[in-house]
Design an enzyme around this catalytic site. Structure first.
Site, PDB file in Angstrom:
ATOM      1  N   HIS A 261       0.819  -1.212   0.000  1.00 52.42           N
ATOM      2  CA  HIS A 261       0.000   0.000   0.000  1.00 52.42           C
ATOM      3  C   HIS A 261       0.854   1.263   0.000  1.00 52.42           C
ATOM      4  O   HIS A 261       0.623   2.178  -0.795  1.00 52.42           O
ATOM      5  CB  HIS A 261      -0.917  -0.009   1.226  1.00 52.42           C
ATOM      6  CG  HIS A 261      -1.802   1.191   1.320  1.00 52.42           C
ATOM      7  ND1 HIS A 261      -2.974   1.301   0.595  1.00 52.42           N
ATOM      8  CD2 HIS A 261      -1.697   2.341   2.053  1.00 52.42           C
ATOM      9  CE1 HIS A 261      -3.553   2.467   0.867  1.00 52.42           C
ATOM     10  NE2 HIS A 261      -2.791   3.119   1.746  1.00 52.42           N
ATOM     11  N   HIS A 276       3.299   6.170  -1.641  1.00 53.78           N
ATOM     12  CA  HIS A 276       4.025   7.255  -0.984  1.00 53.78           C
ATOM     13  C   HIS A 276       5.538   7.052  -1.069  1.00 53.78           C
ATOM     14  O   HIS A 276       6.234   7.199  -0.069  1.00 53.78           O
ATOM     15  CB  HIS A 276       3.581   7.363   0.475  1.00 53.78           C
ATOM     16  CG  HIS A 276       2.116   7.606   0.640  1.00 53.78           C
ATOM     17  ND1 HIS A 276       1.537   8.818   0.354  1.00 53.78           N
ATOM     18  CD2 HIS A 276       1.107   6.780   1.031  1.00 53.78           C
ATOM     19  CE1 HIS A 276       0.231   8.744   0.578  1.00 53.78           C
ATOM     20  NE2 HIS A 276      -0.057   7.522   0.989  1.00 53.78           N
ATOM     21  N   LYS A 319      -4.443  10.162  -8.501  1.00 53.89           N
ATOM     22  CA  LYS A 319      -4.083  10.337  -7.093  1.00 53.89           C
ATOM     23  C   LYS A 319      -4.160  11.824  -6.787  1.00 53.89           C
ATOM     24  O   LYS A 319      -3.417  12.630  -7.359  1.00 53.89           O
ATOM     25  CB  LYS A 319      -2.674   9.807  -6.818  1.00 53.89           C
ATOM     26  CG  LYS A 319      -2.228   9.969  -5.361  1.00 53.89           C
ATOM     27  CD  LYS A 319      -3.006   9.048  -4.420  1.00 53.89           C
ATOM     28  CE  LYS A 319      -2.459   9.144  -2.995  1.00 53.89           C
ATOM     29  NZ  LYS A 319      -3.160   8.232  -2.064  1.00 53.89           N
TER      30      LYS A 319
END
Length: 385
Positions: A261, A276, A319
């Site tokens: 993730h 990230h 995003k």
């Protein structure tokens, strides 16, 4: 802060490896099907009738300690509880007072915000593998207001990453990190089933990042002196489980993990979820699979690592704000998120990098657990204004 004896201890303990009994769920709860074991420890084993004999005790309702469970949400299946209301209902675990009646984040002596800021400065100084100005050049281009992040307008005609020195990505921790990034299905709902080689790549990355770098050894030394871990073996195994242990984000499929993730990124509900990490951003942008639109935040740092909040599309999936630490080494990214998750699970974690504050927001996965009721990482990322 460094203790010579600890470094000797680290080397000795790492040689013990990641040893598990082949017929026990101890430390394996929620992990994907692994044919190297004689029985399994995830929800699928109930359907296929191949659960280990201690599956129910270890993985379902057997948690009797508050270690790693402080402030968790109430779950009627748990034998005892570790939140602020358990005292009122007289159903706290026996070690609740010792572990949770402080802001220590999971055991041992209290870990204060000042402690976290101090050790984050040490980790920042020890990041010898970070990119230099000659190894990494970025082109931020369009800066947008927070109110514009959802517009899905491509305001940057050029890639974010203008130049990345290839020798940087060939360093051991980078190479180990890149090897793991390739092991995931990005769509939630697709089962993640790892080969022995892929499982080995996970352990190689943890070894390279945490045991083979001074930065990683410093993080362990800090947590060891605070009583969070009794040995490096315990530390490394817990990292493996909290980061790589599988759980379900969609349709009861074992389709996700903290590592996937946060670092690789996922697609859920028609949009990008997580994601990230600057290295993953760069590799996908270089392949033509990612289109950088704009940024809504650029941190106060004038050298790497820096922090940015970015808008982009990944193969057509948007995003709105993907925040990431830019130009740091994989071990630094991994260490910062681990430090914050271990000491401030489900909370904001205040760090200091070169005298400037960085806030990391962490989230716990509350639906399934591993070990003695410990929680997987759901997410962690730089909190940008």
């Amino acid at each position: 802060m460094k203790v010579i004896a600890l470094l000797t201890l680290c080397v000795t303990l790492f040689c013990q490896g990641y040893s598990n009994s082949l017929d026990s769920c101890q430390g394996r709860c929620g992990y994907g099907t692994d044919n190297n074991f004689s029985c399994q420890c995830n929800t699928s084993c109930e359907r296929f009738k191949d659960c280990c004999s201690d599956y129910a005790e270890q993985c379902k309702a057997g948690a009797t300690s508050c270690k790693g469970r402080c402030d968790e949400k109430y779950n009627s299946q748990n034998k005892c509880h570790c939140n602020s209301k358990c005292s009122r209902y007289n159903n706290c675990c026996s070690d609740y007072t010792d572990i949770c009646d402080s802001d220590a984040g999971g055991g041992g002596s209290v870990i204060t915000d000042a402690d976290i800021k101090a050790v984050s400065e040490v980790l920042y100084a020890l990041d010898s593998n970070k990119a230099t100005a000659s190894e990494l050049i970025i082109d931020p281009q369009a800066l947008v207001h927070d109110s514009q992040t959802s517009s899905q307008r491509d305001l940057s005609s050029r890639p974010l990453f203008r130049y990345v020195d290839g020798t940087l990505l060939s360093r051991p921790t980078y190479a180990a990190f890149l090897a793991v990034l390739d092991n995931y299905h990005r769509m939630t709902g697709q089962v993640e089933d790892f080969s022995p080689q892929q499982l080995s790549e996970q352990e190689t990355f943890i070894k390279e990042a945490m045991s083979n770098t001074e930065l990683g050894r410093e993080l362990f030394a800090f947590l060891y002196t605070k009583g969070v871990y009794a040995s490096e073996n315990e530390f490394l195994h817990d990292l493996k489980m909290m980061w790589f242990g599988l759980y379900s984000r969609y349709n009861n499929k074992m389709d996700s993990s903290g590592f996937e993730h946060i670092f690789a990124g996922e697609i859920k509900g028609g949009k990008v979820s997580g994601f990230h990490n600057w290295i993953q951003f760069y590799r996908l942008e270089k392949r033509g699979q990612l289109n950088y639109y704009s940024h809504s935040f650029n941190g106060p740092w004038t050298t790497f690592p820096d922090v940015m909040g970015m808008q982009f599309k990944w193969d057509g999936y948007f995003k709105q704000v993907g925040s990431a630490v830019i130009g740091c080494s994989p071990e630094f990214d991994f260490a910062l998120y681990s430090l914050c998750y271990i000491t401030r699970p489900g909370k904001q974690c205040r760090l200091s990098l070169g005298g400037k504050e960085l806030i990391i927001q962490t989230y716990t996965w509350d639906k399934t657990t591993y070990g003695n009721g410990k929680k997987f990482i759901a997410s962690a990322f730089p909190s940008t204004p």
